[in-house]
Write a protein that holds these residues in place. Structure first.
Motif, short mmCIF file in Angstrom:
data_model
loop_
_atom_site.label_atom_id
_atom_site.label_comp_id
_atom_site.label_asym_id
_atom_site.label_seq_id
_atom_site.Cartn_x
_atom_site.Cartn_y
_atom_site.Cartn_z
N PRO A 106 0.84 -1.20 0.00
CA PRO A 106 0.00 0.00 0.00
C PRO A 106 0.88 1.26 0.00
CG PRO A 106 -0.72 -1.55 1.68
CD PRO A 106 0.59 -2.05 1.16
N HIS A 107 0.39 2.30 -0.62
CA HIS A 107 1.10 3.58 -0.69
C HIS A 107 0.23 4.66 -0.09
CE1 HIS A 107 4.21 2.02 -3.37
NE2 HIS A 107 3.25 1.41 -4.03
N VAL A 108 0.85 5.59 0.62
CA VAL A 108 0.14 6.74 1.18
C VAL A 108 0.76 7.99 0.57
CG1 VAL A 108 -0.47 8.02 3.26
CG2 VAL A 108 -0.37 5.52 3.32
N VAL A 109 -0.10 8.83 0.01
CA VAL A 109 0.31 10.09 -0.59
C VAL A 109 -0.54 11.18 0.03
CG1 VAL A 109 0.39 11.41 -2.76
CG2 VAL A 109 0.94 8.99 -2.77
N GLN A 110 0.07 12.34 0.31
CA GLN A 110 -0.69 13.49 0.78
C GLN A 110 -0.61 14.59 -0.25
OE1 GLN A 110 0.74 14.55 4.70
NE2 GLN A 110 -0.42 12.89 5.66
N GLN A 111 -1.72 15.32 -0.40
CA GLN A 111 -1.80 16.43 -1.34
C GLN A 111 -2.35 17.66 -0.63
OE1 GLN A 111 -4.70 15.07 -4.19
NE2 GLN A 111 -3.12 14.43 -5.61
N CYS A 112 -1.69 18.79 -0.83
CA CYS A 112 -2.22 20.07 -0.39
C CYS A 112 -2.88 20.69 -1.62
CB CYS A 112 -1.09 20.96 0.13
SG CYS A 112 -1.59 22.67 0.47
N ILE A 113 -4.19 20.94 -1.55
CA ILE A 113 -4.89 21.48 -2.71
C ILE A 113 -5.69 22.72 -2.35
CG2 ILE A 113 -5.07 19.23 -3.86
CD1 ILE A 113 -8.15 19.46 -3.10
N ASP A 114 -5.92 23.53 -3.36
CA ASP A 114 -6.92 24.58 -3.30
C ASP A 114 -7.79 24.39 -4.54
OD1 ASP A 114 -5.35 25.55 -5.41
OD2 ASP A 114 -4.79 27.41 -4.39
N ALA A 115 -8.76 25.26 -4.76
CA ALA A 115 -9.67 25.08 -5.89
C ALA A 115 -8.90 25.07 -7.22
CB ALA A 115 -10.73 26.18 -5.90
N ARG A 116 -7.87 25.92 -7.34
CA ARG A 116 -7.10 26.01 -8.59
C ARG A 116 -6.32 24.72 -8.87
NH1 ARG A 116 -2.09 28.69 -8.47
NH2 ARG A 116 -1.09 28.31 -10.43
N THR A 117 -5.63 24.18 -7.85
CA THR A 117 -4.85 22.96 -8.09
C THR A 117 -5.75 21.76 -8.28
OG1 THR A 117 -4.54 22.65 -5.70
CG2 THR A 117 -2.76 23.74 -6.89
N ASP A 118 -6.89 21.70 -7.59
CA ASP A 118 -7.82 20.59 -7.80
C ASP A 118 -8.33 20.61 -9.23
OD1 ASP A 118 -9.20 18.30 -6.75
OD2 ASP A 118 -11.02 19.50 -6.62
N ALA A 119 -8.68 21.80 -9.74
CA ALA A 119 -9.15 21.92 -11.13
C ALA A 119 -8.04 21.55 -12.11
CB ALA A 119 -9.65 23.34 -11.38
N ALA A 120 -6.79 21.97 -11.82
CA ALA A 120 -5.66 21.65 -12.71
C ALA A 120 -5.41 20.15 -12.76
CB ALA A 120 -4.40 22.39 -12.27
N MET A 121 -5.52 19.48 -11.62
CA MET A 121 -5.34 18.03 -11.59
C MET A 121 -6.46 17.34 -12.38
SD MET A 121 -4.08 17.29 -7.72
CE MET A 121 -2.44 17.73 -7.18
N ARG A 122 -7.67 17.85 -12.24
CA ARG A 122 -8.80 17.29 -12.97
C ARG A 122 -8.60 17.48 -14.48
NH1 ARG A 122 -12.50 18.55 -9.63
NH2 ARG A 122 -12.75 20.70 -10.24
N GLU A 123 -8.14 18.68 -14.88
CA GLU A 123 -7.89 18.95 -16.30
C GLU A 123 -6.79 18.06 -16.85
OE1 GLU A 123 -7.27 23.14 -17.02
OE2 GLU A 123 -9.04 23.64 -15.84
N MET A 124 -5.73 17.82 -16.05
CA MET A 124 -4.66 16.94 -16.51
C MET A 124 -5.20 15.53 -16.73
SD MET A 124 -1.15 15.84 -14.64
CE MET A 124 -0.23 14.45 -15.25
N GLY A 125 -5.99 15.05 -15.80
CA GLY A 125 -6.58 13.72 -15.94
C GLY A 125 -7.48 13.63 -17.16
N GLN A 126 -8.25 14.68 -17.41
CA GLN A 126 -9.11 14.71 -18.59
C GLN A 126 -8.27 14.69 -19.86
OE1 GLN A 126 -11.54 18.17 -17.88
NE2 GLN A 126 -12.87 17.10 -16.46
N GLY A 127 -7.16 15.42 -19.85
CA GLY A 127 -6.27 15.43 -21.01
C GLY A 127 -5.65 14.07 -21.25
N MET A 128 -5.23 13.41 -20.16
CA MET A 128 -4.67 12.06 -20.29
C MET A 128 -5.72 11.12 -20.87
SD MET A 128 -2.49 11.98 -16.69
CE MET A 128 -2.70 10.26 -16.43
N SER A 129 -6.97 11.28 -20.42
CA SER A 129 -8.05 10.43 -20.92
C SER A 129 -8.30 10.68 -22.40
CB SER A 129 -9.34 10.68 -20.13
OG SER A 129 -9.18 10.27 -18.80
N ARG A 130 -8.33 11.95 -22.79
CA ARG A 130 -8.56 12.27 -24.20
C ARG A 130 -7.48 11.68 -25.08
NH1 ARG A 130 -10.31 17.14 -22.20
NH2 ARG A 130 -8.26 18.06 -22.32
N ASP A 131 -6.23 11.74 -24.61
CA ASP A 131 -5.10 11.27 -25.41
C ASP A 131 -5.01 9.75 -25.47
OD1 ASP A 131 -4.45 13.92 -25.76
OD2 ASP A 131 -2.84 13.92 -24.26
N ALA A 132 -5.38 9.06 -24.40
CA ALA A 132 -5.12 7.62 -24.31
C ALA A 132 -6.37 6.74 -24.38
CB ALA A 132 -4.37 7.32 -23.01
#
Length: 174
Positions: free
Chosen positions: A49-75
């Motif tokens: 098992p792996h444990v990761v911590q993330q410090c987010i605000d609305a901007r970084t949460d949206a950026a992570m979501r956009e990156m995931g959407q881009g990865m999905s579109r591409d792959a």
């Protein structure tokens, strides 16, 4: 691809895609602050098992979501996201190199205090020696980010801190 590389890719996908797996307008943003994500592969006795911590605000949460959407579109040739009861369900077909990944994921929780994602994937041909796998991400909000953290900071399982937003602004290799 080595098993270690496959695990690193899974961690990256979970970190970047933890808020991006369900690319849907109905997908709620996570509460700003420090999130801890426990990631496990229960059907792989060698995977720890792996444990990761993330410090987010609305901007970084949206950026992570956009990156995931881009990865999905591409792959991904298929990315079907829908609500079923209190869950978000995602069915996808994606390519990673020569391997086709066919996945079914269910995400539940309130995204303000916790959420849980369980994903079952079939790999054709097998990836890192595995024909199928289950991944579980259980995330919980720990509170405000620590005083020495900034939005986008990701504390990896080995204790290293990387900033997602800084990585996004790095020049792309050609």
């Amino acid at each position: 691809m080595t098993k270690k590389t496959a695990i690193a890719l899974a961690l990256l996908a979970a970190v970047a895609g933890g808020s991006a797996v369900a690319a849907s307008p109905d997908y709620p943003p996570r509460k700003p602050g420090l999130w801890e994500m426990n990631m496990a592969q229960p059907d792989d006795p060698q995977a720890k098992p792996h444990v990761v911590q993330q410090c987010i605000d609305a901007r970084t949460d949206a950026a992570m979501r956009e990156m995931g959407q881009g990865m999905s579109r591409d792959a991904c040739s298929k990315q079907d996201t829908r609500k079923e009861g209190g869950k978000i369900v995602v069915d996808s077909v994606c390519k990673m190199g020569a391997t086709t990944l066919t996945s079914h994921a269910e995400i539940s929780g309130d995204f303000g205090s916790s959420y849980r994602m369980e994903s079952n994937t079939v790999y054709d041909p097998p990836l890192a020696g595995r024909a199928k796998g289950t991944a579980i991400v259980e995330a919980k909000w720990l509170g405000p980010c620590r005083a020495n953290q900034k939005p986008g900071d990701v504390i990896m399982p080995d204790g290293r801190t990387m900033n997602f937003m800084d990585m996004q602004s790095m020049p792309k290799k050609k």
